[in-house]
Design a protein around this motif. Structure first.
Motif, PDB file in Angstrom:
ATOM      1  N   ALA A  72       0.732  -1.234  -0.089  1.00  0.00           N
ATOM      2  CA  ALA A  72       0.144   0.041   0.175  1.00  0.00           C
ATOM      3  C   ALA A  72       0.852   1.190   0.028  1.00  0.00           C
ATOM      4  N   VAL A  73       1.906   1.302   0.850  1.00  0.00           N
ATOM      5  CA  VAL A  73       2.800   2.340   0.794  1.00  0.00           C
ATOM      6  C   VAL A  73       3.579   2.653  -0.538  1.00  0.00           C
ATOM      7  N   ALA A  74       3.898   1.616  -1.094  1.00  0.00           N
ATOM      8  CA  ALA A  74       4.631   1.421  -2.357  1.00  0.00           C
ATOM      9  C   ALA A  74       3.564   2.081  -3.380  1.00  0.00           C
ATOM     10  N   GLU A  75       2.571   1.910  -3.431  1.00  0.00           N
ATOM     11  CA  GLU A  75       1.636   2.254  -4.386  1.00  0.00           C
ATOM     12  C   GLU A  75       1.408   3.742  -3.945  1.00  0.00           C
ATOM     13  N   TYR A  76       1.273   4.173  -2.901  1.00  0.00           N
ATOM     14  CA  TYR A  76       1.083   5.716  -2.383  1.00  0.00           C
ATOM     15  C   TYR A  76       2.173   6.622  -2.735  1.00  0.00           C
ATOM     16  N   ALA A  78       4.611   5.889  -5.285  1.00  0.00           N
ATOM     17  CA  ALA A  78       4.498   5.843  -6.746  1.00  0.00           C
ATOM     18  C   ALA A  78       3.653   6.903  -7.337  1.00  0.00           C
ATOM     19  N   ARG A  79       2.406   7.245  -6.668  1.00  0.00           N
ATOM     20  CA  ARG A  79       1.576   8.378  -6.941  1.00  0.00           C
ATOM     21  C   ARG A  79       1.883   9.430  -6.674  1.00  0.00           C
ATOM     22  N   ASN A  80       2.193   9.715  -5.408  1.00  0.00           N
ATOM     23  CA  ASN A  80       2.372  11.264  -4.721  1.00  0.00           C
ATOM     24  C   ASN A  80       3.795  11.626  -4.332  1.00  0.00           C
ATOM     25  N   LEU A  81       4.781  10.597  -4.363  1.00  0.00           N
ATOM     26  CA  LEU A  81       6.158  11.124  -3.921  1.00  0.00           C
ATOM     27  C   LEU A  81       7.483  10.677  -4.689  1.00  0.00           C
ATOM     28  N   PRO A  82       7.248  11.613  -5.867  1.00  0.00           N
ATOM     29  CA  PRO A  82       8.375  11.443  -6.768  1.00  0.00           C
ATOM     30  C   PRO A  82       9.970  11.319  -6.345  1.00  0.00           C
ATOM     31  N   MET A  83      10.355  11.907  -5.493  1.00  0.00           N
ATOM     32  CA  MET A  83      11.853  11.929  -5.207  1.00  0.00           C
ATOM     33  C   MET A  83      12.143  10.788  -4.231  1.00  0.00           C
ATOM     34  N   LEU A  84      11.209  10.407  -3.514  1.00  0.00           N
ATOM     35  CA  LEU A  84      11.242   9.103  -2.892  1.00  0.00           C
ATOM     36  C   LEU A  84      11.196   8.185  -3.926  1.00  0.00           C
ATOM     37  N   GLN A  85      10.385   7.973  -4.465  1.00  0.00           N
ATOM     38  CA  GLN A  85      10.298   6.698  -5.892  1.00  0.00           C
ATOM     39  C   GLN A  85      11.447   6.922  -6.553  1.00  0.00           C
ATOM     40  N   ALA A  86      12.089   8.004  -6.616  1.00  0.00           N
ATOM     41  CA  ALA A  86      13.297   7.848  -7.691  1.00  0.00           C
ATOM     42  C   ALA A  86      14.520   7.124  -6.806  1.00  0.00           C
ATOM     43  N   GLN A 156      11.174  15.079   3.871  1.00  0.00           N
ATOM     44  CA  GLN A 156       9.853  15.469   4.029  1.00  0.00           C
ATOM     45  C   GLN A 156       8.995  14.399   3.292  1.00  0.00           C
ATOM     46  N   GLU A 157       9.459  13.766   2.203  1.00  0.00           N
ATOM     47  CA  GLU A 157       8.624  12.663   1.493  1.00  0.00           C
ATOM     48  C   GLU A 157       8.520  11.433   2.409  1.00  0.00           C
ATOM     49  N   VAL A 158       9.688  11.310   3.097  1.00  0.00           N
ATOM     50  CA  VAL A 158       9.856  10.012   3.735  1.00  0.00           C
ATOM     51  C   VAL A 158       8.989  10.120   5.126  1.00  0.00           C
ATOM     52  N   GLY A 159       8.757  11.287   5.497  1.00  0.00           N
ATOM     53  CA  GLY A 159       7.872  11.658   6.538  1.00  0.00           C
ATOM     54  C   GLY A 159       6.292  11.332   6.234  1.00  0.00           C
ATOM     55  N   ASP A 162       5.851   7.561   5.976  1.00  0.00           N
ATOM     56  CA  ASP A 162       5.613   6.871   7.243  1.00  0.00           C
ATOM     57  C   ASP A 162       4.308   7.364   7.793  1.00  0.00           C
ATOM     58  N   ASP A 163       3.854   8.464   7.763  1.00  0.00           N
ATOM     59  CA  ASP A 163       2.463   8.886   8.114  1.00  0.00           C
ATOM     60  C   ASP A 163       1.319   8.049   7.258  1.00  0.00           C
ATOM     61  N   TYR A 164       1.626   7.775   6.121  1.00  0.00           N
ATOM     62  CA  TYR A 164       0.616   6.864   5.290  1.00  0.00           C
ATOM     63  C   TYR A 164       0.786   5.233   5.955  1.00  0.00           C
ATOM     64  N   ALA A 165       1.954   4.834   6.137  1.00  0.00           N
ATOM     65  CA  ALA A 165       2.246   3.598   6.729  1.00  0.00           C
ATOM     66  C   ALA A 165       1.628   3.435   8.064  1.00  0.00           C
ATOM     67  N   ASN A 166       1.621   4.367   8.741  1.00  0.00           N
ATOM     68  CA  ASN A 166       0.953   4.519  10.217  1.00  0.00           C
ATOM     69  C   ASN A 166      -0.483   4.222   9.976  1.00  0.00           C
ATOM     70  N   MET A 167      -1.284   5.003   9.281  1.00  0.00           N
ATOM     71  CA  MET A 167      -2.670   4.851   8.950  1.00  0.00           C
ATOM     72  C   MET A 167      -3.058   3.715   8.413  1.00  0.00           C
ATOM     73  N   ILE A 168      -2.250   3.189   7.321  1.00  0.00           N
ATOM     74  CA  ILE A 168      -2.622   1.673   6.837  1.00  0.00           C
ATOM     75  C   ILE A 168      -2.485   0.622   7.971  1.00  0.00           C
ATOM     76  N   GLY A 169      -1.562   0.845   8.596  1.00  0.00           N
ATOM     77  CA  GLY A 169      -1.311  -0.037   9.815  1.00  0.00           C
ATOM     78  C   GLY A 169      -2.345  -0.271  10.845  1.00  0.00           C
ATOM     79  N   ARG A 170      -3.069   1.119  11.197  1.00  0.00           N
ATOM     80  CA  ARG A 170      -4.060   1.167  11.960  1.00  0.00           C
ATOM     81  C   ARG A 170      -5.487   0.478  11.336  1.00  0.00           C
ATOM     82  N   GLU A 171      -5.427   0.829   9.970  1.00  0.00           N
ATOM     83  CA  GLU A 171      -6.811   0.045   9.365  1.00  0.00           C
ATOM     84  C   GLU A 171      -6.581  -1.380   9.585  1.00  0.00           C
ATOM     85  N   VAL A 172      -5.366  -1.826   9.234  1.00  0.00           N
ATOM     86  CA  VAL A 172      -5.180  -3.319   9.320  1.00  0.00           C
ATOM     87  C   VAL A 172      -5.509  -3.907  10.382  1.00  0.00           C
ATOM     88  N   CYS A 173      -5.022  -3.081  11.623  1.00  0.00           N
ATOM     89  CA  CYS A 173      -5.153  -3.812  12.802  1.00  0.00           C
ATOM     90  C   CYS A 173      -6.606  -4.005  13.142  1.00  0.00           C
TER      91      CYS A 173
END
Length: 218
Positions: A72-76, A78-86, A156-159, A162-173
């Motif tokens: 899920a984080v990889a998809e996010y 790829a769509r929104n964080l070009p520097m981190l994806q590169a 900034q993009e890593v942050g 991380d925020d998105y990963a935490n959100m997905i993690g809470r949903e998964v739980c």
């Protein structure tokens, strides 16, 4: 159509339940350091797998769930964080250039575990898998350095990732809470009998510390 998060979690639990009957207690010497992936994991808490459940059982589920979050984080990204994806693309290309990649292609039950067992005191290994992997990594050129501005933007993009990963993690739980009953039922059926058998065998060995046929005991 992209699978929903609920479907991914349900399929991960199904795969873990299918694997669980093949689990057997480890007979090798355990490691001192706790598993970073499993120790204190909110995922395992949500699944109802407490500290009394063997680590091998926990790890098989936590790894499968981590794969969902990572996807899920990889998809996010790829769509929104070009520097981190590169940066990730460059790192992936660097990894593919390594001649030895022992951590790739492992079954979920073994992902993230140490590559080598703990050495016996006074008997060091002649070589280790981790050491060979480090040697292969040293032969690959390092990534080009980043400017200070690029580093700041990347942090900034890593942050955000991380925020998105935490959100997905809470949903998964939250989703895992709905699977606790069948997870616990599987633990009761496949894991607890093996643990009870080990404890019974240990009790018998303590009750009979010597060979009853040996007449040399005093």
């Amino acid at each position: 159509m992209e699978r929903s998060l609920e479907t991914r979690v349900s399929q991960a639990v199904d795969a873990w339940l299918k694997w669980l009957p093949r689990w057997e207690p480890a007979t090798h010497r355990g490691r001192v350091a706790p598993c970073r992936r499993c120790f204190g994991s909110p995922v395992l808490s949500a699944a109802g797998l407490g500290a009394d459940v063997p680590h091998g059982v926990q790890h098989g589920l936590s790894t499968r769930i981590k794969t969902i979050v990572d996807h899920a984080v990889a998809e996010y990204t790829a769509r929104n964080l070009p520097m981190l994806q590169a940066e990730l693309d460059q790192q992936a290309a660097r990894n593919r250039a390594r001649s030895y990649r022992p951590t790739e292609g492992l079954e979920p039950e073994f992902e993230g575990l140490p590559l080598d067992p703990e050495p016996a005191p006074g008997a060091p290994f002649l070589f280790t898998i981790a050491g060979l992997a480090e040697e292969a990594d040293a032969d690959v050129p390092a990534l080009p350095p980043l400017s200070e501005d690029a580093k700041a933007a990347l942090r900034q993009e890593v942050g955000l990732a991380d925020d998105y990963a935490n959100m997905i993690g809470r949903e998964v739980c939250t989703i895992l809470l709905h699977h606790r009953l069948r997870i616990q039922a599987a633990i009761t059926r496949y894991v607890e009998p093996q643990i009870e058998a080990m404890l019974q065998e240990l009790t018998q060995s303590l009750d009979v510390p010597f060979d009853p046929l040996d007449g040399s005991q005093d």
